[in-house]
Design a protein around this motif. Sequence first.
Motif, PDB file in Angstrom:
ATOM      1  N   LYS A   7      40.627 100.944 -16.607  1.00  9.90           N
ATOM      2  CA  LYS A   7      40.393  99.756 -15.790  1.00  9.90           C
ATOM      3  C   LYS A   7      39.953  98.585 -16.677  1.00  9.90           C
ATOM      4  O   LYS A   7      40.373  97.449 -16.498  1.00  9.90           O
ATOM      5  CB  LYS A   7      39.293 100.123 -14.790  1.00  9.90           C
ATOM      6  CG  LYS A   7      39.088  99.173 -13.686  1.00  9.90           C
ATOM      7  CD  LYS A   7      38.139  99.788 -12.675  1.00  9.90           C
ATOM      8  CE  LYS A   7      37.549  98.675 -11.824  1.00  9.90           C
ATOM      9  NZ  LYS A   7      36.602  99.208 -10.847  1.00  9.90           N
TER      10      LYS A   7
ATOM     11  N   GLY B 287      45.280  95.920 -11.771  1.00  7.00           N
ATOM     12  CA  GLY B 287      45.086  95.050 -10.605  1.00  7.00           C
ATOM     13  C   GLY B 287      46.088  93.910 -10.511  1.00  7.00           C
ATOM     14  O   GLY B 287      45.981  93.054  -9.630  1.00  7.00           O
TER      15      GLY B 287
ATOM     16  N   CYS C 181      55.268  95.662  -7.732  1.00  9.86           N
ATOM     17  CA  CYS C 181      54.156  96.415  -7.166  1.00  9.86           C
ATOM     18  C   CYS C 181      52.857  95.989  -7.838  1.00  9.86           C
ATOM     19  O   CYS C 181      52.844  95.060  -8.646  1.00  9.86           O
ATOM     20  CB  CYS C 181      54.399  97.913  -7.333  1.00  9.86           C
ATOM     21  SG  CYS C 181      55.037  98.362  -8.936  1.00  9.86           S
ATOM     22  N   ILE C 182      51.772  96.714  -7.525  1.00 10.29           N
ATOM     23  CA  ILE C 182      50.478  96.373  -8.130  1.00 10.29           C
ATOM     24  C   ILE C 182      49.974  97.570  -8.917  1.00 10.29           C
ATOM     25  O   ILE C 182      50.063  98.709  -8.448  1.00 10.29           O
ATOM     26  CB  ILE C 182      49.462  95.972  -7.035  1.00 10.29           C
ATOM     27  CG1 ILE C 182      50.020  94.756  -6.286  1.00 10.29           C
ATOM     28  CG2 ILE C 182      48.094  95.650  -7.632  1.00 10.29           C
ATOM     29  CD1 ILE C 182      49.143  94.241  -5.208  1.00 10.29           C
ATOM     30  N   GLU C 183      49.465  97.308 -10.112  1.00  8.31           N
ATOM     31  CA  GLU C 183      48.920  98.400 -10.924  1.00  8.31           C
ATOM     32  C   GLU C 183      47.538  98.774 -10.400  1.00  8.31           C
ATOM     33  O   GLU C 183      46.648  97.938 -10.329  1.00  8.31           O
ATOM     34  CB  GLU C 183      48.820  97.973 -12.395  1.00  8.31           C
ATOM     35  CG  GLU C 183      48.799  99.177 -13.315  1.00  8.31           C
ATOM     36  CD  GLU C 183      47.586  99.305 -14.186  1.00  8.31           C
ATOM     37  OE1 GLU C 183      46.623  99.986 -13.745  1.00  8.31           O
ATOM     38  OE2 GLU C 183      47.595  98.755 -15.286  1.00  8.31           O
ATOM     39  N   LYS C 184      47.379 100.059 -10.045  1.00  6.78           N
ATOM     40  CA  LYS C 184      46.112 100.499  -9.443  1.00  6.78           C
ATOM     41  C   LYS C 184      45.274 101.378 -10.360  1.00  6.78           C
ATOM     42  O   LYS C 184      44.130 101.668 -10.068  1.00  6.78           O
ATOM     43  CB  LYS C 184      46.386 101.282  -8.149  1.00  6.78           C
ATOM     44  CG  LYS C 184      47.123 100.511  -7.085  1.00  6.78           C
ATOM     45  CD  LYS C 184      46.331  99.360  -6.542  1.00  6.78           C
ATOM     46  CE  LYS C 184      45.337  99.802  -5.478  1.00  6.78           C
ATOM     47  NZ  LYS C 184      44.625  98.669  -4.907  1.00  6.78           N
TER      48      LYS C 184
ATOM     49  N   GLU D 233      50.793 100.478  -6.403  1.00  7.05           N
ATOM     50  CA  GLU D 233      50.863 100.287  -4.956  1.00  7.05           C
ATOM     51  C   GLU D 233      52.142  99.525  -4.643  1.00  7.05           C
ATOM     52  O   GLU D 233      52.376  98.452  -5.198  1.00  7.05           O
ATOM     53  CB  GLU D 233      49.651  99.491  -4.478  1.00  7.05           C
ATOM     54  CG  GLU D 233      49.549  99.399  -2.977  1.00  7.05           C
ATOM     55  CD  GLU D 233      48.424  98.472  -2.568  1.00  7.05           C
ATOM     56  OE1 GLU D 233      47.258  98.720  -2.942  1.00  7.05           O
ATOM     57  OE2 GLU D 233      48.744  97.474  -1.897  1.00  7.05           O
TER      58      GLU D 233
ATOM     59  N   GLU E 224      50.452 104.089  -2.122  1.00  8.71           N
ATOM     60  CA  GLU E 224      50.290 104.438  -3.533  1.00  8.71           C
ATOM     61  C   GLU E 224      51.378 105.394  -4.000  1.00  8.71           C
ATOM     62  O   GLU E 224      51.741 106.323  -3.303  1.00  8.71           O
ATOM     63  CB  GLU E 224      48.905 105.052  -3.775  1.00  8.71           C
ATOM     64  CG  GLU E 224      47.853 103.983  -3.817  1.00  8.71           C
ATOM     65  CD  GLU E 224      46.526 104.389  -4.446  1.00  8.71           C
ATOM     66  OE1 GLU E 224      46.345 105.571  -4.814  1.00  8.71           O
ATOM     67  OE2 GLU E 224      45.665 103.504  -4.556  1.00  8.71           O
TER      68      GLU E 224
END
Length: 245
Positions: free
Chosen positions: A193, A200, A214-217, A228, A233
């Motif tokens: 993170k 994010g 998409c979004i990196e989670k 996501e 997910e």
Amino acid sequence: MLFKEEIHYEVESTQKLAVKIAKSQHNAHGTVIIAEKQTKGLGRTGRRWESPVGGLYLSVIIQKPLPIKLFHGFSVRLGLEMAKLLEEKFSLPFKVKWPNDIMLNGKKIGGILIDMNAQNEEINYLVVGIGFNVNIRVQTLSDETRNIATSLLEAKGERVSIKLVKDLILRAVANVMEELETNNLRDLKQEWKERSLTFGQKIFTELFGEGAECIEKGITDSGDLIIELDGKEEIISNGDITLIR
Ligand code: BTN
């Protein structure tokens, strides 16, 4: 881990040479093939790795009968460890980009390539190839690479010892191997993170054979990427991502 370094001036590819050794010799654990330049440097997914003098090009042979599943996420662990040690040494904000790019100031500075051979769920060999732009002027790289790459020389404005970077990268390999051999795998989530360039953020990737935004989670402990897509997910275990700016 003890390393035996074999230094060449010019080879086609340290990876190719190291794989050949790993296949034919059974006592090659710790052998490191290093070259000052490569004429046919290999990148992931069949790409080439530009390898002029000034960069660091090495391939480490791992030959330990360890369970293959321990090595899931090896390159993600190694990328994080390299970024951490490099940051401590050079006080620069190194980041990682899934699956195994080392980034600095939004540009690629290093990459990892893994060749693995296993039998009955155990490793025969793993060849860990690392390319790192140390004293390279990016203007000397090809048109397609110039704008997406950086080097320590560019970031610091002065030349840096290639040997120092080599020792640091080998220490990162040794640290990750120790984690694996003692079965003491650290949790990657928090580190990822903090260190992932795209955490994010909106990214572009190939999913089910199609391009997808998409979004990196985050990351799983086996190094797969959590994304996501349309509110759901998904986990991707191979491929490439691009940051959407
Ligand atoms: C990537 O595509 O990001 C991985 C690049 C890996 C390059 C290194 S340089 C040393 C070793 N020998 C090669 O031919 N490739 C790897």
